[in-house]
Motif scaffolding. Structure first.
Motif, PDB file in Angstrom:
ATOM      1  N   PHE A   8       0.834  -1.190   0.000  1.00 13.33           N
ATOM      2  CA  PHE A   8       0.000   0.000   0.000  1.00 13.33           C
ATOM      3  C   PHE A   8       0.872   1.243   0.000  1.00 13.33           C
ATOM      4  O   PHE A   8       2.006   1.238   0.462  1.00 13.33           O
ATOM      5  CB  PHE A   8      -1.020   0.010   1.141  1.00 13.33           C
ATOM      6  CG  PHE A   8      -0.471   0.208   2.523  1.00 13.33           C
ATOM      7  CD1 PHE A   8      -0.348   1.480   3.051  1.00 13.33           C
ATOM      8  CD2 PHE A   8      -0.131  -0.876   3.302  1.00 13.33           C
ATOM      9  CE1 PHE A   8       0.122   1.664   4.338  1.00 13.33           C
ATOM     10  CE2 PHE A   8       0.334  -0.709   4.594  1.00 13.33           C
ATOM     11  CZ  PHE A   8       0.468   0.570   5.107  1.00 13.33           C
ATOM     12  N   LEU A   9       0.336   2.283  -0.581  1.00 16.21           N
ATOM     13  CA  LEU A   9       1.009   3.559  -0.708  1.00 16.21           C
ATOM     14  C   LEU A   9       0.270   4.547   0.173  1.00 16.21           C
ATOM     15  O   LEU A   9      -0.961   4.623   0.129  1.00 16.21           O
ATOM     16  CB  LEU A   9       0.949   3.998  -2.174  1.00 16.21           C
ATOM     17  CG  LEU A   9       1.725   5.211  -2.616  1.00 16.21           C
ATOM     18  CD1 LEU A   9       3.220   5.016  -2.368  1.00 16.21           C
ATOM     19  CD2 LEU A   9       1.467   5.476  -4.093  1.00 16.21           C
ATOM     20  N   CYS A  10       1.000   5.268   1.001  1.00 18.97           N
ATOM     21  CA  CYS A  10       0.353   6.257   1.863  1.00 18.97           C
ATOM     22  C   CYS A  10       1.131   7.561   1.806  1.00 18.97           C
ATOM     23  O   CYS A  10       2.324   7.575   1.528  1.00 18.97           O
ATOM     24  CB  CYS A  10       0.239   5.749   3.297  1.00 18.97           C
ATOM     25  SG  CYS A  10       1.803   5.322   4.063  1.00 18.97           S
ATOM     26  N   GLY A  11       0.424   8.648   2.034  1.00 15.87           N
ATOM     27  CA  GLY A  11       1.033   9.967   2.035  1.00 15.87           C
ATOM     28  C   GLY A  11       0.696  10.691   3.329  1.00 15.87           C
ATOM     29  O   GLY A  11      -0.265  10.347   4.008  1.00 15.87           O
ATOM     30  N   ASP A  12       1.487  11.721   3.643  1.00 19.34           N
ATOM     31  CA  ASP A  12       1.236  12.455   4.881  1.00 19.34           C
ATOM     32  C   ASP A  12       1.018  13.941   4.615  1.00 19.34           C
ATOM     33  O   ASP A  12       1.015  14.393   3.474  1.00 19.34           O
ATOM     34  CB  ASP A  12       2.352  12.199   5.902  1.00 19.34           C
ATOM     35  CG  ASP A  12       3.698  12.769   5.491  1.00 19.34           C
ATOM     36  OD1 ASP A  12       3.753  13.639   4.600  1.00 19.34           O
ATOM     37  OD2 ASP A  12       4.705  12.355   6.077  1.00 19.34           O
TER      38      ASP A  12
END
Length: 66
Positions: A8-12
């Motif tokens: 999974f790809l997550c951003g902040d």
């Protein structure tokens, strides 16, 4: 957040993204993806799974080679 198989790809809120293998519990990529300057608003994988696309509040659209 975007899902692709075991990853999974997550951003902040600072514009940084991470690609994580959740079965192995390991970060595959992290610090190299820091081109957004503010909140990442959307993430997705291409249908081939070879690229990811992100958009942010900095009005940038980025395409990432996985």
């Amino acid at each position: 957040m975007a899902l692709l198989g075991d990853r999974f790809l997550c951003g902040d809120t600072t514009g940084k993204m991470k690609l994580i293998d959740y079965k192995e519990n390991v970060v595959l990529f992290g610090d190299r993806w820091t081109h957004h300057t503010t909140i990442i608003s959307s993430l997705n994988f291409t249908s081939s799974g070879k690229f990811a696309v992100s958009t942010g509040y900095d009005n940038k659209i980025m395409v990432w080679n996985l």
